[in-house]
Motif scaffolding. Structure first.
Motif, PDB file in Angstrom:
ATOM      1  N   CYS B  99       0.730  -1.358   0.130  1.00 12.00           N
ATOM      2  CA  CYS B  99      -0.116  -0.019   0.006  1.00 12.00           C
ATOM      3  C   CYS B  99       0.884   1.455  -0.050  1.00 12.00           C
ATOM      4  O   CYS B  99       0.375   2.253  -0.105  1.00 12.00           O
ATOM      5  CB  CYS B  99      -0.893   0.120   1.322  1.00 12.00           C
ATOM      6  SG  CYS B  99       0.264   0.401   2.713  1.00 12.00           S
ATOM      7  N   GLN B 100       2.232   1.066  -0.027  1.00 13.95           N
ATOM      8  CA  GLN B 100       2.806   2.231   0.453  1.00 13.95           C
ATOM      9  C   GLN B 100       3.215   3.353  -0.468  1.00 13.95           C
ATOM     10  O   GLN B 100       3.292   4.545  -0.194  1.00 13.95           O
ATOM     11  CB  GLN B 100       4.430   1.676   0.987  1.00 13.95           C
ATOM     12  CG  GLN B 100       4.144   0.987   2.544  1.00 13.95           C
ATOM     13  CD  GLN B 100       3.488   1.529   3.580  1.00 13.95           C
ATOM     14  OE1 GLN B 100       3.109   2.832   3.703  1.00 13.95           O
ATOM     15  NE2 GLN B 100       3.175   0.887   4.706  1.00 13.95           N
ATOM     16  N   SER B 101       3.208   2.746  -1.801  1.00  9.83           N
ATOM     17  CA  SER B 101       3.564   3.787  -2.849  1.00  9.83           C
ATOM     18  C   SER B 101       2.010   4.853  -2.759  1.00  9.83           C
ATOM     19  O   SER B 101       2.403   6.048  -2.856  1.00  9.83           O
ATOM     20  CB  SER B 101       3.407   3.074  -4.314  1.00  9.83           C
ATOM     21  OG  SER B 101       4.356   2.478  -4.496  1.00  9.83           O
ATOM     22  N   GLY B 102       1.011   4.182  -2.754  1.00  9.71           N
ATOM     23  CA  GLY B 102      -0.296   4.994  -2.618  1.00  9.71           C
ATOM     24  C   GLY B 102      -0.201   5.940  -1.194  1.00  9.71           C
ATOM     25  O   GLY B 102      -0.623   7.015  -1.165  1.00  9.71           O
ATOM     26  N   GLN B 103       0.228   5.548  -0.003  1.00 16.11           N
ATOM     27  CA  GLN B 103       0.356   6.139   1.252  1.00 16.11           C
ATOM     28  C   GLN B 103       1.280   7.307   0.978  1.00 16.11           C
ATOM     29  O   GLN B 103       0.906   8.470   1.478  1.00 16.11           O
ATOM     30  CB  GLN B 103       0.731   5.328   2.208  1.00 16.11           C
ATOM     31  CG  GLN B 103      -0.220   3.989   2.572  1.00 16.11           C
ATOM     32  CD  GLN B 103      -1.072   4.142   3.474  1.00 16.11           C
ATOM     33  OE1 GLN B 103      -1.476   5.280   3.690  1.00 16.11           O
ATOM     34  NE2 GLN B 103      -1.867   2.994   3.629  1.00 16.11           N
ATOM     35  N   ILE B 104       2.425   6.915   0.481  1.00 18.67           N
ATOM     36  CA  ILE B 104       3.433   8.044   0.274  1.00 18.67           C
ATOM     37  C   ILE B 104       2.787   9.003  -0.614  1.00 18.67           C
ATOM     38  O   ILE B 104       3.094  10.498  -0.565  1.00 18.67           O
ATOM     39  CB  ILE B 104       4.807   7.415  -0.397  1.00 18.67           C
ATOM     40  CG1 ILE B 104       5.376   6.567   0.626  1.00 18.67           C
ATOM     41  CG2 ILE B 104       5.672   8.541  -0.695  1.00 18.67           C
ATOM     42  CD1 ILE B 104       6.710   5.624   0.163  1.00 18.67           C
ATOM     43  N   MET B 105       2.374   8.858  -2.004  1.00 18.78           N
ATOM     44  CA  MET B 105       1.836   9.750  -2.741  1.00 18.78           C
ATOM     45  C   MET B 105       0.684  10.589  -2.319  1.00 18.78           C
ATOM     46  O   MET B 105       0.659  11.894  -2.360  1.00 18.78           O
ATOM     47  CB  MET B 105       1.148   9.345  -4.086  1.00 18.78           C
ATOM     48  CG  MET B 105       2.367   8.406  -4.873  1.00 18.78           C
ATOM     49  SD  MET B 105       3.652   9.358  -5.274  1.00 18.78           S
ATOM     50  CE  MET B 105       3.242  10.359  -6.623  1.00 18.78           C
ATOM     51  N   SER B 106      -0.228  10.026  -1.255  1.00 24.03           N
ATOM     52  CA  SER B 106      -1.242  10.709  -0.569  1.00 24.03           C
ATOM     53  C   SER B 106      -0.536  11.744   0.490  1.00 24.03           C
ATOM     54  O   SER B 106      -0.907  13.025   0.609  1.00 24.03           O
ATOM     55  CB  SER B 106      -2.122   9.828   0.282  1.00 24.03           C
ATOM     56  OG  SER B 106      -3.032   9.470  -0.675  1.00 24.03           O
ATOM     57  N   ASN B 129      -6.649   5.689   2.420  1.00 20.50           N
ATOM     58  CA  ASN B 129      -5.774   4.869   2.075  1.00 20.50           C
ATOM     59  C   ASN B 129      -5.649   3.781   2.961  1.00 20.50           C
ATOM     60  O   ASN B 129      -5.109   3.897   4.398  1.00 20.50           O
ATOM     61  CB  ASN B 129      -4.315   5.507   2.367  1.00 20.50           C
ATOM     62  CG  ASN B 129      -4.114   6.303   0.872  1.00 20.50           C
ATOM     63  OD1 ASN B 129      -4.484   7.513   0.891  1.00 20.50           O
ATOM     64  ND2 ASN B 129      -3.112   5.762  -0.117  1.00 20.50           N
ATOM     65  N   ILE B 130      -5.996   2.566   2.329  1.00 23.49           N
ATOM     66  CA  ILE B 130      -5.932   1.279   3.290  1.00 23.49           C
ATOM     67  C   ILE B 130      -4.606   0.566   3.602  1.00 23.49           C
ATOM     68  O   ILE B 130      -3.833   0.539   2.663  1.00 23.49           O
ATOM     69  CB  ILE B 130      -6.905   0.133   2.799  1.00 23.49           C
ATOM     70  CG1 ILE B 130      -8.349   0.766   2.909  1.00 23.49           C
ATOM     71  CG2 ILE B 130      -6.841  -1.215   3.509  1.00 23.49           C
ATOM     72  CD1 ILE B 130      -9.456  -0.192   2.401  1.00 23.49           C
ATOM     73  N   CYS B 131      -4.404   0.520   4.826  1.00 20.16           N
ATOM     74  CA  CYS B 131      -3.183  -0.778   5.014  1.00 20.16           C
ATOM     75  C   CYS B 131      -3.570  -1.667   5.767  1.00 20.16           C
ATOM     76  O   CYS B 131      -3.828  -1.695   6.988  1.00 20.16           O
ATOM     77  CB  CYS B 131      -2.117   0.155   5.770  1.00 20.16           C
ATOM     78  SG  CYS B 131      -0.368  -0.992   6.199  1.00 20.16           S
ATOM     79  N   ARG B 132      -3.695  -3.025   5.105  1.00 22.88           N
ATOM     80  CA  ARG B 132      -4.102  -4.230   5.744  1.00 22.88           C
ATOM     81  C   ARG B 132      -3.183  -4.615   7.066  1.00 22.88           C
ATOM     82  O   ARG B 132      -3.387  -5.240   7.700  1.00 22.88           O
ATOM     83  CB  ARG B 132      -4.458  -5.083   4.597  1.00 22.88           C
ATOM     84  CG  ARG B 132      -5.136  -6.330   5.028  1.00 22.88           C
ATOM     85  CD  ARG B 132      -6.373  -6.136   5.849  1.00 22.88           C
ATOM     86  NE  ARG B 132      -7.196  -7.346   5.762  1.00 22.88           N
ATOM     87  CZ  ARG B 132      -8.088  -7.735   6.608  1.00 22.88           C
ATOM     88  NH1 ARG B 132      -8.321  -7.014   7.674  1.00 22.88           N
ATOM     89  NH2 ARG B 132      -8.736  -8.972   6.655  1.00 22.88           N
TER      90      ARG B 132
END
Ligand code: FES
Ligand code: FES
Lengths: 754, 151
Positions: B99-106, B129-132
């Motif tokens: 998930c971290q690419s999306g987390q970082i971009m957010s 942004n979900i992080c399972r």
């Protein structure tokens, strides 16, 4: 070769089932290389390095050390922590280490990365691999200097002659060392704990930079030359088949190439593809679009009778009737009849889906009787088995490369999706990448079972249970592998049920039958989830009924420090020998006391709408106590400001990863407790994506989780799973403390808390 | 024919105009740092920047991207890791990392519009942004550290 080869497939699966994960750990260790014998035929850098005394490690003349990670990386850090153990015993400079991921191959021992036992089973193996290479390098240096090896030791990546201070680097010694016989295990000089460089120090992930820059390669990212993409339309009901279909519209979608049927599985389904129709296309999007345009008439088969609401009623009815006895002491019925204070309660947890962030995905190519696959799997050896079986080729002809996993949680131990890719590749004559959408993942999972637990206790004059009866009912994991399996295995019952650590004279533990109608699989923490929920919630109920503090009461239930005697009970202990890993109530008590102290339990008055709950549970041979604080506002909305988790996992190879796993377990537990629910209507799963199967977002998750690791010399236990089971009842007990509402059925979203 | 820039490089696309950017990036350009998690704007795994703003590439069709400038996780660190990525490393945020690419971009988008977000603002901005794996508390700490560093 490995002894697993000699065990029948059925026997192997049985063994696997008895823990819900793995048990044959003794069979799963690699064969040690015989003295002087070199591993041949290998294909890793480690194998090709100049010095390669074992399958796990190689040292090249330029000083590079190759270490093979044979377990799957899904976020626990195992791909770093096991190689670090090798590097430590080798005294290797971690900056000069290259970690490479093993393909599926029994020469490494078992690779099924589940059941939280990688460190437990491979810690010593890794130490020996590193220690072997180190000893050979020492002996090579000693021979060169013509001094006794006893005068030599290692510094960082070099051998040092103590009396003279002479030094030789590992690269310079690799060739000479490679000509020496591989020493026997008994000759190794393993380091003392005080000499460890990396073990227990909390080194960051080998992949940290890649993980933060989008460069890490997951199954979703794997590509093969000339590959096409596939989306599979699975039968909506387990065991359903295609009656007829019309693919005219699907084939009109731009980029769609063809539609290929996949044969239905032959029961029991195990890891076989579910069957259905595959849309083959030039890209993922086209495959998804084409699938939407398929017109299929299904024969839904017998599981179309599965309706969760009715099924739940039936489970409770079964749970209320006497059932198969798994453990019995004294006479509970006589005690219940005495007419003292008797309490009963029933608990329920619905099916859950794993929902790893990366859905199942695999790319495979069938060519010339051989399959090459790249996939996010927890078990590349199971990939070999199922692909070989499906395509009728020898297991050795299946080469399974393991990518990083975007989460696993048990889902990716079941390689049905990889089998789909292999079967389709054979049919279309090209590499095929099968991509599961989130809807596929949620609708066609290997679900965590659905369970009902009936609890009954008689309290004595002091409020302590004189008798305790517990009965669980759930369709077992065994149903996935054996037709008609309806009772929990010893492994499932051994996860928090038969091993209840309470000091109660009259104790009866039962399990009733339940028929499965969906694929049942193991999900992070497995049967511990529902067993701990019932036992730890009921314990809290009794504490309140007795007017006692829940922490004190829990300690009293557990009784004095002792080794639990489980003689006569079929108790697999998650595959760990009971002598080395007994249930030690002293360790349970210690984590309770630690969590209570750190959380300030009972120290301050919590305001209105706030409460604390505690629960304790041993699973995967690790002892965990968790205190959860909650706040419930006037509208019934829950927030979780703080979680305190005390953990005794024995020796911890990497405390940084351990802390992260327990932080994550609190979030995983929050997800399942708050909103986790999979249901079926006429055999079709009702949920499909994160809007109807929500998992915790940042605002729903515990705001802060503190993890306290007990410094322990006990042998290493698990860290990936043991955090989840106590979290769930601790949360519900906290909700009771905050609101007076007792939660006996999950998820919490079903309850009005005002 | 749709022309757009991805990480500063010109591209032209003449496939299905309804195809979401996510699949163009992943399947056609082999920029696989941007992830697929749900396909329906619920998880944030696919977040990229469109003209500097965070968007969900799984629901952004190519036909909306004429002359667009898209930045993906790969484009974030061409000159070495971005301060947010450095903070991610410092706090050892990733577990599985998916998930971290999306987390970082957010997070980068959040910090470019709000240089010192409060806890509530972080929760608000990051709750798509979900992080399972459950790395939220480290994400929050990393965002705060990155905010401090660039303040
Ligand atoms: S994949 Fe785009 S939001 Fe989930
Ligand atoms: S790190 Fe695994 S989903 Fe976030």
């Amino acid at each position: 070769m490995n002894t697993v080869d000699n065990v029948s497939r059925r026997g192997f699966l049985k063994g696997m089932l008895s823990t819900g994960a793995l048990i044959l750990s003794v069979h799963l260790l690699p064969e040690p290389a015989g003295a002087g014998e070199k591993i041949s035929g290998g294909s890793t850098h480690a194998d090709r390095a100049t010095l390669h005394p074992s399958a796990f490690v190689g040292v090249d003349t330029d000083g590079t050390v190759y270490i093979v990670a044979h377990r799957s990386e899904m976020g626990t850090g195992i791909r770093t922590s096991l190689p670090l153990v090798v590097a430590d015993e080798l005294d290797a400079d971690w900056k000069l280490v290259k970690v490479e991921q093993a393909i599926g191959d029994w020469r490494y021992g078992g690779q099924d990365t589940d059941g939280s036992h990688s460190i437990r089973d491979f810690f010593d193996v890794m130490r020996e691999a590193g220690g072997t290479a180190r000893l050979m390098l020492i002996e090579a240096a000693a021979a060169q200097w013509k001094v006794p090896p006893g005068q030599c030791e290692t510094g960082l990546h070099e051998v040092v002659h103590r009396p003279t201070g002479r030094k030789l680097g590992y690269g310079a010694l690799a060739a000479a060392a490679s000509r020496l016989p591989v020493p026997r295990k008994e000759a190794l000089r393993l380091k003392r704990k005080s000499q460890w460089r990396y073990i227990g120090k909390g080194h960051p992930s080998y992949d940290l930079t890649a993980l933060c820059t989008g460069k890490a390669v997951y199954g979703m990212d794997a590509r093969m030359d000339g590959m096409v993409y596939a989306a599979v339309m699975h039968p909506p009901v387990l065991g359903g088949t295609v009656k007829s279909y019309d693919d005219k519209e699907a084939l009109k979608v731009r980029g769609v190439r063809q539609v290929v049927p996949i044969a239905p599985f032959k029961p029991p389904h195990a890891f076989q593809p579910l069957g259905g129709l595959a849309v083959i296309a030039d890209n993922t999007w086209a495959a998804f679009q084409g699938r939407k345009k398929l017109n299929v008439v299904w024969d839904n088969g017998p599981n179309a009778t599965y309706n969760s609401a009715q099924y739940k009623k039936a489970l409770f009815e079964t749970a209320r009737a006497p059932a198969k006895v798994a453990r019995n002491a004294g006479d509970v019925e006589a005690e219940f009849k005495k007419g003292g204070r008797v309490l009963e309660a029933e608990y329920y947890i619905p099916h859950l889906a794993h929902a790893p962030m990366e859905p199942p995905v695999a790319v495979a190519e069938f060519r010339g009787g051989t399959v090459t696959a790249w996939t996010c799997t927890q078990n590349p050896q199971a990939v070999q088995d199922i692909v070989a079986e499906q395509l009728k080729i020898p297991r050795e002809n299946v080469i399974c490369h393991v990518t990083l996993l975007g989460g696993g949680f048990g889902r990716k131990s079941k390689p049905d999706y990889v089998a789909e890719a292999a079967v389709l590749s054979k049919k279309v004559g090209r590499p095929v990448k099968v991509v599961w959408s989130r809807e596929d993942d949620i609708k066609f999972g290997y679900y965590h079972t659905v369970s009902a637990m009936y609890m009954k206790a008689a309290l004595d004059a002091n409020g302590k249970p004189a008798a305790w009866l517990q009965r669980s009912v759930f369709p077992p994991i065994g149903s996935t592998f054996e037709l008609g399996d309806r009772y929990g295995s010893a492994g499932e019952l051994g996860q928090g049920w038969t091993d209840i650590p309470y000091d109660i004279p009259n104790l009866r533990i039962e399990n009733g039958p339940a028929q499965a109608h969906v694929r049942i699989g193991w999900l992070r923490s497995v049967a511990n989830i529902y067993h701990a929920f019932a036992v730890q919630s009921f314990s809290d109920e009794l504490a309140h009924a007795a007017g006692r503090d829940p922490v004190d009461y829990l300690l009293e239930l557990i009784g004095p420090p002792r080794i639990l005697d489980l003689k006569g009970i079929d108790y697999p202990n998650c595959g760990a020998p009971y002598t080395a890993y007994p249930i030690d109530t002293g360790r349970l008590r210690r984590v309770i006391e630690l969590a209570a102290a750190k959380s300030g339990w009972g120290k301050h008055k919590l305001g209105k709408g706030r409460g604390m709950g505690i629960a304790v549970h041993r699973s995967f041979v690790t002892y965990v106590a968790t205190v959860v604080e909650v706040e419930v506002d006037e509208r019934g909305k829950i927030t979780i400001p703080h979680v305190h988790t005390a953990v005794d996992a024995g020796l911890v190879a990497n405390p940084e990863f351990a802390r992260a796993q327990f932080e994550g377990a609190a979030v995983f537990g929050a997800s399942l407790a708050r909103t986790g629910e999979i249901t079926a209507t006429n055999g079709v799963i009702d949920q499909s994506n994160f809007y109807d199967y929500p998992v915790a977002l940042m605002r729903d998750a515990p705001r802060r989780t503190d993890v306290y690791l007990v410094d322990s010399d006990a042998p290493p236990g698990g860290i990936g799973e043991p955090g989840v089971p106590p979290f769930v009842p601790a949360l519900c007990n906290a909700v009771f403390a905050a609101t007076g509402k007792r939660i006996r059925e999950l998820p919490l979203s079903k309850h009005q808390l005002t | 024919m749709i022309r757009l820039k991805v990480n500063g490089v010109e591209h032209s696309f003449d496939g299905d105009p309804m195809m979401p950017l996510l699949w163009y990036l992943r399947d056609e350009l082999a920029l696989t740092g941007t992830k697929f998690g749900c396909g329906v704007s619920l998880c944030g795994a696919c977040v990229v920047h469109l003209n500097g703003k965070a968007i969900r590439s799984c629901v952004t069709p190519m036909r909306q991207l004429e002359n667009a400038e898209v930045t993906t996780i790969e484009g974030l660190s061409v000159k070495g890791p971005h301060p947010v990525q450095r903070a991610w490393m410092q706090f050892k945020v990733p577990q599985c990392g998916y998930c971290q690419s999306g987390q970082i971009m957010s997070a980068v988008a959040l910090l470019s519009s709000n240089r010192s977000p409060s806890d509530e603002q972080i929760d608000e901005a990051m709750s798509g942004n979900i992080c399972r794996c459950g790395t939220y508390q480290r994400i929050r700490a990393a965002i705060k550290a990155a905010a401090k560093e660039s303040a």
